[in-house]
Each structure stands twice: as C-alpha cells, then as structure tokens.
Design a protein around this motif. Structure first.
Motif, PDB file in Angstrom:
ATOM      1  N   LEU A 102      36.442  34.996  24.312  1.00 40.53           N
ATOM      2  CA  LEU A 102      36.889  36.157  23.554  1.00 40.53           C
ATOM      3  C   LEU A 102      36.645  37.454  24.316  1.00 40.53           C
ATOM      4  CD1 LEU A 102      35.659  34.980  20.053  1.00 40.53           C
ATOM      5  CD2 LEU A 102      38.040  35.097  20.838  1.00 40.53           C
ATOM      6  N   SER A 103      35.488  37.576  24.961  1.00 40.59           N
ATOM      7  CA  SER A 103      35.232  38.803  25.726  1.00 40.59           C
ATOM      8  C   SER A 103      36.143  38.872  26.954  1.00 40.59           C
ATOM      9  CB  SER A 103      33.751  38.902  26.121  1.00 40.59           C
ATOM     10  OG  SER A 103      33.353  37.819  26.925  1.00 40.59           O
ATOM     11  N   TRP A 104      36.480  37.704  27.561  1.00 37.61           N
ATOM     12  CA  TRP A 104      37.470  37.698  28.648  1.00 37.61           C
ATOM     13  C   TRP A 104      38.837  38.126  28.127  1.00 37.61           C
ATOM     14  CZ3 TRP A 104      41.829  34.491  28.453  1.00 37.61           C
ATOM     15  CH2 TRP A 104      42.739  34.731  29.488  1.00 37.61           C
ATOM     16  N   LYS A 105      39.237  37.610  26.975  1.00 35.75           N
ATOM     17  CA  LYS A 105      40.536  37.931  26.396  1.00 35.75           C
ATOM     18  C   LYS A 105      40.648  39.434  26.144  1.00 35.75           C
ATOM     19  CE  LYS A 105      44.403  36.206  24.486  1.00 35.75           C
ATOM     20  NZ  LYS A 105      45.457  35.597  25.299  1.00 35.75           N
ATOM     21  N   ALA A 106      39.541  40.058  25.785  1.00 39.76           N
ATOM     22  CA  ALA A 106      39.543  41.488  25.469  1.00 39.76           C
ATOM     23  C   ALA A 106      39.515  42.370  26.714  1.00 39.76           C
ATOM     24  CB  ALA A 106      38.342  41.811  24.577  1.00 39.76           C
ATOM     25  N   THR A 107      38.923  41.877  27.800  1.00 36.99           N
ATOM     26  CA  THR A 107      38.676  42.737  28.968  1.00 36.99           C
ATOM     27  C   THR A 107      39.305  42.251  30.269  1.00 36.99           C
ATOM     28  OG1 THR A 107      36.632  41.573  29.566  1.00 36.99           O
ATOM     29  CG2 THR A 107      36.436  43.416  27.996  1.00 36.99           C
ATOM     30  N   GLY A 108      39.668  40.971  30.321  1.00 31.92           N
ATOM     31  CA  GLY A 108      40.121  40.400  31.587  1.00 31.92           C
ATOM     32  C   GLY A 108      38.984  40.085  32.546  1.00 31.92           C
ATOM     33  N   VAL A 109      37.747  40.246  32.081  1.00 32.23           N
ATOM     34  CA  VAL A 109      36.558  39.982  32.919  1.00 32.23           C
ATOM     35  C   VAL A 109      36.035  38.583  32.598  1.00 32.23           C
ATOM     36  CG1 VAL A 109      34.206  40.720  33.468  1.00 32.23           C
ATOM     37  CG2 VAL A 109      35.977  42.431  32.993  1.00 32.23           C
ATOM     38  N   THR A 110      35.892  37.747  33.627  1.00 32.46           N
ATOM     39  CA  THR A 110      35.464  36.360  33.400  1.00 32.46           C
ATOM     40  C   THR A 110      33.940  36.205  33.354  1.00 32.46           C
ATOM     41  OG1 THR A 110      35.556  35.875  35.769  1.00 32.46           O
ATOM     42  CG2 THR A 110      37.538  35.410  34.484  1.00 32.46           C
ATOM     43  N   ALA A 111      33.218  37.307  33.325  1.00 37.61           N
ATOM     44  CA  ALA A 111      31.757  37.231  33.247  1.00 37.61           C
ATOM     45  C   ALA A 111      31.335  36.456  32.002  1.00 37.61           C
ATOM     46  CB  ALA A 111      31.153  38.630  33.213  1.00 37.61           C
ATOM     47  N   ARG A 112      30.263  35.685  32.149  1.00 35.49           N
ATOM     48  CA  ARG A 112      29.697  34.941  31.024  1.00 35.49           C
ATOM     49  C   ARG A 112      28.435  35.643  30.533  1.00 35.49           C
ATOM     50  NH1 ARG A 112      33.647  32.341  33.554  1.00 35.49           N
ATOM     51  NH2 ARG A 112      34.099  30.217  32.870  1.00 35.49           N
ATOM     52  N   SER A 113      28.097  35.355  29.283  1.00 33.58           N
ATOM     53  CA  SER A 113      26.861  35.869  28.702  1.00 33.58           C
ATOM     54  C   SER A 113      25.720  34.892  28.958  1.00 33.58           C
ATOM     55  CB  SER A 113      27.041  36.057  27.194  1.00 33.58           C
ATOM     56  OG  SER A 113      25.797  36.267  26.561  1.00 33.58           O
ATOM     57  N   LEU A 114      24.549  35.452  29.236  1.00 35.45           N
ATOM     58  CA  LEU A 114      23.350  34.606  29.370  1.00 35.45           C
ATOM     59  C   LEU A 114      23.138  33.757  28.126  1.00 35.45           C
ATOM     60  CD1 LEU A 114      20.513  36.808  30.939  1.00 35.45           C
ATOM     61  CD2 LEU A 114      21.417  34.666  31.851  1.00 35.45           C
ATOM     62  N   CYS A 115      23.484  34.291  26.967  1.00 33.10           N
ATOM     63  CA  CYS A 115      23.259  33.579  25.713  1.00 33.10           C
ATOM     64  C   CYS A 115      23.923  32.211  25.753  1.00 33.10           C
ATOM     65  CB  CYS A 115      23.778  34.401  24.543  1.00 33.10           C
ATOM     66  SG  CYS A 115      23.476  33.664  22.923  1.00 33.10           S
ATOM     67  N   SER A 116      25.204  32.178  26.055  1.00 38.52           N
ATOM     68  CA  SER A 116      25.938  30.916  26.063  1.00 38.52           C
ATOM     69  C   SER A 116      25.461  29.993  27.182  1.00 38.52           C
ATOM     70  CB  SER A 116      27.440  31.189  26.253  1.00 38.52           C
ATOM     71  OG  SER A 116      27.927  32.019  25.239  1.00 38.52           O
ATOM     72  N   LEU A 117      25.401  30.529  28.399  1.00 38.05           N
ATOM     73  CA  LEU A 117      25.128  29.656  29.546  1.00 38.05           C
ATOM     74  C   LEU A 117      23.714  29.089  29.541  1.00 38.05           C
ATOM     75  CD1 LEU A 117      26.933  31.050  32.725  1.00 38.05           C
ATOM     76  CD2 LEU A 117      27.799  29.661  30.842  1.00 38.05           C
ATOM     77  N   VAL A 118      22.748  29.887  29.063  1.00 35.32           N
ATOM     78  CA  VAL A 118      21.364  29.408  29.037  1.00 35.32           C
ATOM     79  C   VAL A 118      21.171  28.378  27.916  1.00 35.32           C
ATOM     80  CG1 VAL A 118      18.955  30.082  28.642  1.00 35.32           C
ATOM     81  CG2 VAL A 118      20.415  31.476  30.119  1.00 35.32           C
ATOM     82  N   CYS A 119      21.748  28.658  26.760  1.00 37.85           N
ATOM     83  CA  CYS A 119      21.505  27.796  25.600  1.00 37.85           C
ATOM     84  C   CYS A 119      22.303  26.490  25.630  1.00 37.85           C
ATOM     85  CB  CYS A 119      21.821  28.538  24.310  1.00 37.85           C
ATOM     86  SG  CYS A 119      20.748  29.951  23.988  1.00 37.85           S
ATOM     87  N   LYS A 120      23.504  26.490  26.216  1.00 39.64           N
ATOM     88  CA  LYS A 120      24.398  25.334  26.089  1.00 39.64           C
ATOM     89  C   LYS A 120      24.863  24.735  27.412  1.00 39.64           C
ATOM     90  CE  LYS A 120      24.188  26.005  21.696  1.00 39.64           C
ATOM     91  NZ  LYS A 120      23.419  25.088  20.829  1.00 39.64           N
ATOM     92  N   TRP A 121      24.550  25.381  28.535  1.00 39.86           N
ATOM     93  CA  TRP A 121      25.132  24.949  29.810  1.00 39.86           C
ATOM     94  C   TRP A 121      24.091  24.652  30.898  1.00 39.86           C
ATOM     95  CZ3 TRP A 121      30.646  25.219  30.947  1.00 39.86           C
ATOM     96  CH2 TRP A 121      31.420  25.687  29.887  1.00 39.86           C
ATOM     97  N   THR A 122      22.813  24.758  30.621  1.00 40.29           N
ATOM     98  CA  THR A 122      21.697  24.509  31.562  1.00 40.29           C
ATOM     99  C   THR A 122      21.528  25.599  32.614  1.00 40.29           C
ATOM    100  OG1 THR A 122      22.823  23.169  33.299  1.00 40.29           O
ATOM    101  CG2 THR A 122      22.046  21.998  31.308  1.00 40.29           C
ATOM    102  N   TYR A 123      22.103  26.772  32.395  1.00 38.09           N
ATOM    103  CA  TYR A 123      21.913  27.884  33.330  1.00 38.09           C
ATOM    104  C   TYR A 123      20.512  28.460  33.143  1.00 38.09           C
ATOM    105  CZ  TYR A 123      23.069  32.186  35.913  1.00 38.09           C
ATOM    106  OH  TYR A 123      23.098  33.213  36.832  1.00 38.09           O
ATOM    107  N   SER A 124      19.925  28.952  34.224  1.00 38.36           N
ATOM    108  CA  SER A 124      18.614  29.601  34.151  1.00 38.36           C
ATOM    109  C   SER A 124      18.767  31.071  34.501  1.00 38.36           C
ATOM    110  CB  SER A 124      17.628  28.946  35.115  1.00 38.36           C
ATOM    111  OG  SER A 124      16.485  29.768  35.300  1.00 38.36           O
ATOM    112  N   ALA A 125      18.253  31.954  33.632  1.00 49.04           N
ATOM    113  CA  ALA A 125      18.319  33.393  33.898  1.00 49.04           C
ATOM    114  C   ALA A 125      17.525  33.750  35.148  1.00 49.04           C
ATOM    115  CB  ALA A 125      17.793  34.170  32.697  1.00 49.04           C
ATOM    116  N   GLU A 126      16.567  32.921  35.512  1.00 48.04           N
ATOM    117  CA  GLU A 126      15.722  33.189  36.679  1.00 48.04           C
ATOM    118  C   GLU A 126      16.241  32.513  37.942  1.00 48.04           C
ATOM    119  OE1 GLU A 126      11.330  33.424  34.787  1.00 48.04           O
ATOM    120  OE2 GLU A 126      12.358  31.524  34.488  1.00 48.04           O
TER     121      GLU A 126
END
Length: 388
Positions: free
Chosen positions: A176-200
C-alpha cells in the motif's frame, strides 16, 4: 498562536486500516481527535480448504473509496500526512508490478495469500526442522501464517505461473505504501515480524539457502526488500500524482512507512498519554504496559529495553513497533471470528440484528454491551450480565 491572536490553521492526517474483511479510513486533527470515519468491505476467496486469497486491486480501490469519503468538506491543503496499516498478507507482483496468480486456477486478480492462509503446512514443518538461528526470534518455531513458508509453497506449487515471473513480494502494508508513493521500501515492522529480517543484521543468507529459497538473495534481495525503514519514516517525495488522484488527496503529502494492523493498535496503546486519568500505569515506563489488540484475532503485545526469548512467544523483534525497543507478542488467531460465529449462529441473532439495524449500528456489540439487569438465581446469575 499567531500574532494578532489568530489561530494557526488546523492540520489533518489520514489513516487507512486494512483489516481481514474491510478497509477503514479515519481523518484526525493534529491533536488526534477523530473527525471522520468510513468503512468499505473487501473481497475474500476460498478456492479450497486452507486457501484464503484476496486481490490487491480490490483492496486499493476500497482504500480510495473510504479516503475520498473522510476528506469530504475539508480544506485538502491542510492534510499533512497519510499512513497505512494492514494485515500481514502476502502480495505477489511481476517485474512490471502487475498482479500474479497465487492459485491453481491462474486467476491473477487473486494475487494475495491472506495472513490466515494455512496451505504451507508441510513447508513450515521443513523450515522448522532446520532449527536455524533466526527461528529463535519467533519463539523457536515459525508459524504457517508467516511469509517464508508461503514463498516456499509458491516455488514448489506454482513455479511457471507465479514464481518464475515474480518481481516483487510485498507484505500488504508495504504494498500500500508503494502504491501511494512508488517507493519499494519496506517497513521494519513487516520484515522483522513476518520475514526473519533483523533490524541490526539485515537478512541472513544462510537461512534462505537452508530452506531452499536461495533465489531470493539475488540482486541484493530486491524481490523482498533491500531498503528498510522504521515505521512512520517518510517515503520518497510523498504521494504520487496518480495515487493522489485516485485517493482524492493532494499530491506530495507525506506518506509514512507502514505498520501491521495489530501493531498500529499496539503502538497507540503502548504510547498513549495516560496522564491525569488515574490509571495504575501513570508515571510507569512504557515497558510495563501490555497492549491487547482485538479484531479478527487477539494479540497481546509488550516491549522491553533488552531482548527476551520465550519459547512459543513471537519475538523478540527489535524496533518493529516502538523504535529502540524489543517487541514480544502472543495471542490467539481468529478469536474474534469465533465470537462472530457463536453470535451469528445463536437463535437470538436475527432479533439482535434487527435492533442493531434500527439503531444504525454496524455491529451487534453495541446491543450486546447494554444488556439489561438479569436475575436468574436458578442459574447462579444475579445482577448485570454482559455478553462482552
């Protein structure tokens, strides 16, 4: 206050909340007062048992409908920002950002595997058998509702129609944020909680290789996200002219990096100003609070300064909800849906529904909450009885 005693013009903000069954928009002022609200249902498909799908085009259209409704009659130039939260469903697009089918029927309109979808049971079992270190950050065992097992299912079951053509896998809030801005950046919220990404530490190459999804590593993880921002960070140049026209908002207004729906609620509860209300948590650190977020599911959320590892409890997730704090969460999937089922299958449901309609209530809870005094000594019930 401006010179001459004039009041500075009010600023407005729009929040869009995409739940399991509907999209809601809210207009709030700079003090957080709710000024307008609108709701629109969204479509769901269940082509077979355990398969639950939605359409990103249908959801975006619903976002546009409710946003146009809540900004009617206000000075659009006073809108300062827009934020999205949504369920952690998986959106699949091709390299040109067009929808791809997540189903055997080849229906590309249905390009979302919903958060509650359980098709990837064998995939998540194999992922958990690896006992990889990243699993320690989801309570030791990954859920079938997270994204890695769903991605593996797509690779193993829809190789030609979906996987090989895919260019972008988004968590719904980030779509939704990509659809609004054209920016493919992801939020830490989604990637950390559901995708195994580490903020560190970022992504862990060894995990994706171990579970058979090494193809996602290529091009610096471009398909699942390599620019990751904290929730609330401003995205690019704000709302694009195209998205602005569709939403009925001015182009260029700030758009925030997104949140998962429960975490948006959690942030509101954990960060609420409780001064002057006589609550026990007044004057206590935010890490002493527990947020309970109830919707289709119920989620209990708490934050801490240091990581806490608890078997069976999701997290610790660093900076996924409140910057600089570790988040732990637990709860029960579809509890709200189960309550709906019990209410709707009860003999009194038609009568209650008629009463709710007469009072122009969207849901029955307003009727159930004001149940009159009940005295039934033979059942051990005396005094006021509340259904909820």
């Amino acid at each position: 206050t401006m010179s001459g005693g004039e009041q500075e013009p009010g600023h407005y903000y729009v929040g869009i909340d995409v739940g399991t069954g509907s999209v809601r928009a809210a207009l709030v002022d700079h003090g957080g007062i709710l000024l307008a609200f609108a709701e629109q249902p969204i479509k769901k498909w269940e082509p077979q048992f355990n398969h639950h799908e939605q359409s990103s085009e249908d959801i975006w259209t619903a976002c546009c409908v409710v946003t146009k409704k809540v900004v009617q009659g206000i000075d659009l130039n006073q809108i300062r920002g827009l934020g999205f939260d949504a369920t952690c469903s998986l959106v699949v697009l091709d390299k040109q950002f067009r929808p791809l089918p997540v189903n055997f029927e080849g229906d590309s309109h249905r390009n979302i595997i919903m958060w509650l979808d359980h098709r990837a049971i064998s995939q998540v079992q194999r992922i958990n058998e690896t006992q990889h270190d990243v699993l320690q950050y989801v309570g030791g065992v990954m859920s079938v509702e997270m994204q890695a097992p769903k991605l593996l299912w797509l690779k193993e079951n829809l190789r030609e129609t979906c996987w090989d053509k895919a260019g972008h896998f988004f968590d719904l809030p980030d779509f939704l944020s990509w659809k609004a801005t054209g920016v493919t950046a992801r939020s830490l919220c989604s990637l950390v909680c559901k995708w195994t990404y580490s903020a560190e530490k970022g992504w862990d190459d060894s995990f994706w290789k171990m579970v058979g999804l090494e193809d996602l590593i290529g091009d610096n993880y471009s398909k699942i996200g390599n620019l990751v921002l904290p929730p609330g960070a401003s995205l690019g140049s704000g709302l694009t002219p195209e998205a602005a026209k569709e939403l009925g908002l001015p182009k260029g207004i700030a758009v925030a990096a997104s949140l998962i729906d429960a975490h948006a609620g959690g942030l509101g509860v954990i960060g609420a100003d409780v001064s002057g209300h006589g609550l026990i948590c007044e004057g206590q650190p935010v890490s002493s609070r527990l947020a309970v977020i109830c919707g289709t599911s119920s989620c209990h959320m708490g934050i801490s300064k240091d990581p806490i590892f608890v078997p069976g409890i999701w997290g610790p997730y660093f900076s996924a909800m409140v910057p600089g704090f570790w988040l732990n969460e637990g709860g029960q999937s579809v509890t709200g849906k189960l309550i709906d089922h019990i209410v709707q299958s009860h003999a009194a449901f038609p009568e209650l529904q008629a009463k709710a309609t007469a009072r122009n209530l969207q849901k029955l809870h307003g009727i159930l909450g004001d149940t009159p005094e009940v005295t039934k000594p033979e059942l051990g019930i005396t005094g006021s009885f509340k259904a909820f």
